[in-house]
Scaffold this active site. Sequence first.
Site, PDB file in Angstrom:
ATOM      1  N   SER A 151      -3.825   1.193   8.633  1.00  0.00           N
ATOM      2  CA  SER A 151      -4.150   1.148   7.206  1.00  0.00           C
ATOM      3  C   SER A 151      -5.639   1.376   6.934  1.00  0.00           C
ATOM      4  O   SER A 151      -6.496   0.977   7.726  1.00  0.00           O
ATOM      5  CB  SER A 151      -3.753  -0.217   6.655  1.00  0.00           C
ATOM      6  OG  SER A 151      -4.275  -0.388   5.367  1.00  0.00           O
ATOM      7  N   TYR A 180      -3.716  -9.048   6.430  1.00  0.00           N
ATOM      8  CA  TYR A 180      -3.004  -7.774   6.616  1.00  0.00           C
ATOM      9  C   TYR A 180      -3.844  -6.807   7.446  1.00  0.00           C
ATOM     10  O   TYR A 180      -3.356  -6.223   8.427  1.00  0.00           O
ATOM     11  CB  TYR A 180      -2.681  -7.176   5.242  1.00  0.00           C
ATOM     12  CG  TYR A 180      -2.159  -5.767   5.281  1.00  0.00           C
ATOM     13  CD1 TYR A 180      -0.883  -5.488   5.764  1.00  0.00           C
ATOM     14  CD2 TYR A 180      -2.936  -4.703   4.826  1.00  0.00           C
ATOM     15  CE1 TYR A 180      -0.402  -4.184   5.800  1.00  0.00           C
ATOM     16  CE2 TYR A 180      -2.462  -3.402   4.856  1.00  0.00           C
ATOM     17  CZ  TYR A 180      -1.195  -3.144   5.343  1.00  0.00           C
ATOM     18  OH  TYR A 180      -0.721  -1.851   5.382  1.00  0.00           O
TER      19      TYR A 180
HETATM   20  N1  NAD Z   1       2.110   2.819   1.109  1.00  0.00           N
HETATM   21  C1  NAD Z   1       0.820   2.749   1.405  1.00  0.00           C
HETATM   22  O1  NAD Z   1      -0.045   3.052   0.587  1.00  0.00           O
HETATM   23  C2  NAD Z   1       0.352   2.285   2.771  1.00  0.00           C
HETATM   24  C3  NAD Z   1      -1.046   2.273   3.001  1.00  0.00           C
HETATM   25  C4  NAD Z   1      -1.484   1.859   4.255  1.00  0.00           C
HETATM   26  C5  NAD Z   1      -0.586   1.502   5.243  1.00  0.00           C
HETATM   27  N2  NAD Z   1       0.756   1.509   4.968  1.00  0.00           N
HETATM   28  C6  NAD Z   1       1.679   1.111   6.033  1.00  0.00           C
HETATM   29  O2  NAD Z   1       2.679   2.120   6.168  1.00  0.00           O
HETATM   30  C7  NAD Z   1       3.935   1.540   6.517  1.00  0.00           C
HETATM   31  C8  NAD Z   1       4.999   1.904   5.510  1.00  0.00           C
HETATM   32  O3  NAD Z   1       4.555   1.435   4.225  1.00  0.00           O
HETATM   33  P1  NAD Z   1       5.480   1.477   2.937  1.00  0.00           P
HETATM   34  O4  NAD Z   1       4.577   1.674   1.778  1.00  0.00           O
HETATM   35  O5  NAD Z   1       6.610   2.390   3.172  1.00  0.00           O
HETATM   36  O6  NAD Z   1       5.975  -0.052   2.921  1.00  0.00           O
HETATM   37  P2  NAD Z   1       7.409  -0.664   2.541  1.00  0.00           P
HETATM   38  O7  NAD Z   1       7.180  -2.117   2.359  1.00  0.00           O
HETATM   39  O8  NAD Z   1       8.017   0.108   1.422  1.00  0.00           O
HETATM   40  O9  NAD Z   1       8.276  -0.419   3.844  1.00  0.00           O
HETATM   41  C9  NAD Z   1       8.265  -1.251   4.969  1.00  0.00           C
HETATM   42  C10 NAD Z   1       9.709  -1.557   5.354  1.00  0.00           C
HETATM   43  O10 NAD Z   1       9.694  -2.338   6.543  1.00  0.00           O
HETATM   44  C11 NAD Z   1      10.736  -3.300   6.474  1.00  0.00           C
HETATM   45  N3  NAD Z   1      10.367  -4.406   7.365  1.00  0.00           N
HETATM   46  C12 NAD Z   1       9.327  -5.267   7.237  1.00  0.00           C
HETATM   47  N4  NAD Z   1       9.312  -6.161   8.239  1.00  0.00           N
HETATM   48  C13 NAD Z   1      10.383  -5.848   9.041  1.00  0.00           C
HETATM   49  C14 NAD Z   1      10.916  -6.410  10.230  1.00  0.00           C
HETATM   50  N5  NAD Z   1      10.360  -7.490  10.801  1.00  0.00           N
HETATM   51  N6  NAD Z   1      12.009  -5.843  10.786  1.00  0.00           N
HETATM   52  C15 NAD Z   1      12.600  -4.757  10.212  1.00  0.00           C
HETATM   53  N7  NAD Z   1      12.148  -4.186   9.076  1.00  0.00           N
HETATM   54  C16 NAD Z   1      11.041  -4.730   8.500  1.00  0.00           C
HETATM   55  C17 NAD Z   1      10.797  -3.712   5.013  1.00  0.00           C
HETATM   56  O11 NAD Z   1      12.067  -4.209   4.632  1.00  0.00           O
HETATM   57  C18 NAD Z   1      10.463  -2.391   4.299  1.00  0.00           C
HETATM   58  O12 NAD Z   1      11.646  -1.721   3.878  1.00  0.00           O
HETATM   59  C19 NAD Z   1       3.665   0.023   6.608  1.00  0.00           C
HETATM   60  O13 NAD Z   1       3.391  -0.305   7.951  1.00  0.00           O
HETATM   61  C20 NAD Z   1       2.423  -0.167   5.755  1.00  0.00           C
HETATM   62  O14 NAD Z   1       1.701  -1.309   6.165  1.00  0.00           O
HETATM   63  C21 NAD Z   1       1.246   1.897   3.753  1.00  0.00           C
END
Ligand code: NAD
Length: 330
Positions: A137, A163
Amino acid sequence: MILVTGAAGFIGFHLVKKLVEYNHNVVAVDNINDFYDVNLKKNRLKLLGINADDRSFKNCINENIIFYKIDLLDSISLNKIFTKHKIDLVFHLASHAGVKYSTNIPKTYLNNNIIGFINLIDAVRNFNINKFIYASSSSLYPNNIDISELNENLNLNEFKSIYAASKKTNEIIANTYSKIYDFNSIGLRFFSVYGPMGRPDMSYFIFCDSIFKKKKIKLYNSGEIYRDFTYVDDVVDFLLNLINHKEDSKYAIYNVGNSKPVKILDILNKIEKITGLSAEKIMFKKNKEDNYATCAKLDRIKSEFNYNPKWDIDSGLHSFVSWYKDYYNV
Ligand SMILES: NC(=O)c1ccc[n+]([C@@H]2O[C@H](COP(=O)([O-])OP(=O)(O)OC[C@H]3O[C@@H](n4cnc5c(N)ncnc54)[C@H](O)[C@@H]3O)[C@@H](O)[C@H]2O)c1
């Protein structure tokens, strides 16, 4: 076969959709937690042909996808998936996302983002998987340096949120595992990924939702915060490029952004303009976990890949708002 964790999540859903369009076979995993609207997660899965409520495991009408509702904390179920399917590559996108909430529930973040990560990367080691790609991130970057300098070589030791600390821990574990156990790990520092079917906890979604629901909008630091918004299709196109890419080194970290920061107040103004509706704003002080500004330095990803994000913020927000209106029927 490609394993995608977090497949019911925002980025995971878009990735799985594209992978099957390109005829890849996918094992999709998610625990469908209630961090935000579970129906949105189930509807994403539905678009992939997956019925999340069918516990018989015959829950997928798309023959290129097999879906498992499992928690990464359950390493026994996780290992069963690796035993049953010949996985060639892992995209790990499951985690508890969002900086602000991690202050209130630190253990939930650390369990999901660190213990879940360890269970997965240890399966990668055990089952001799060649490539492990995972989400890090932009929130790792500190506030006290020039935003034009946010590059992957900075030595990062202090973090403003639980986080961010969890994501840095992931990078350290991945680098060390890939070096010792000889597989490729690629960490991706995403910068504010946005788009249709996006996350309801993110600013652009809250703004649009509050405008339609006539709810007051809190503007932290009076909207004087800048984010490098990156459209989800640009991210997914890059992720696809990684599948057949030959890595020069065992572990790598890349910024995945747009390098064009936009003021949060301007995001709200743009959404007001697109919807033709006006928002009721309340000015708030800045969250202590938030950075003032982010901007991805893209030298590394541009020099090693043909990375050139296509979507500008205006077309991206139009696409999001048009999805929102359609999805919520407003
Ligand atoms: N969207 C952004 O802007 C952004 C920015 C930086 C980093 N990220 C990272 O990218 C990745 C995807 O982000 P996103 O926006 O799609 O988030 P999101 O929350 O929509 O998706 C994450 C998914 O992981 C699942 N999950 C969480 N813990 C779990 C576990 N223990 N076992 C199984 N499933 C689990 C959740 O149910 C969720 O559906 C994440 O790692 C997030 O930290 C996202």
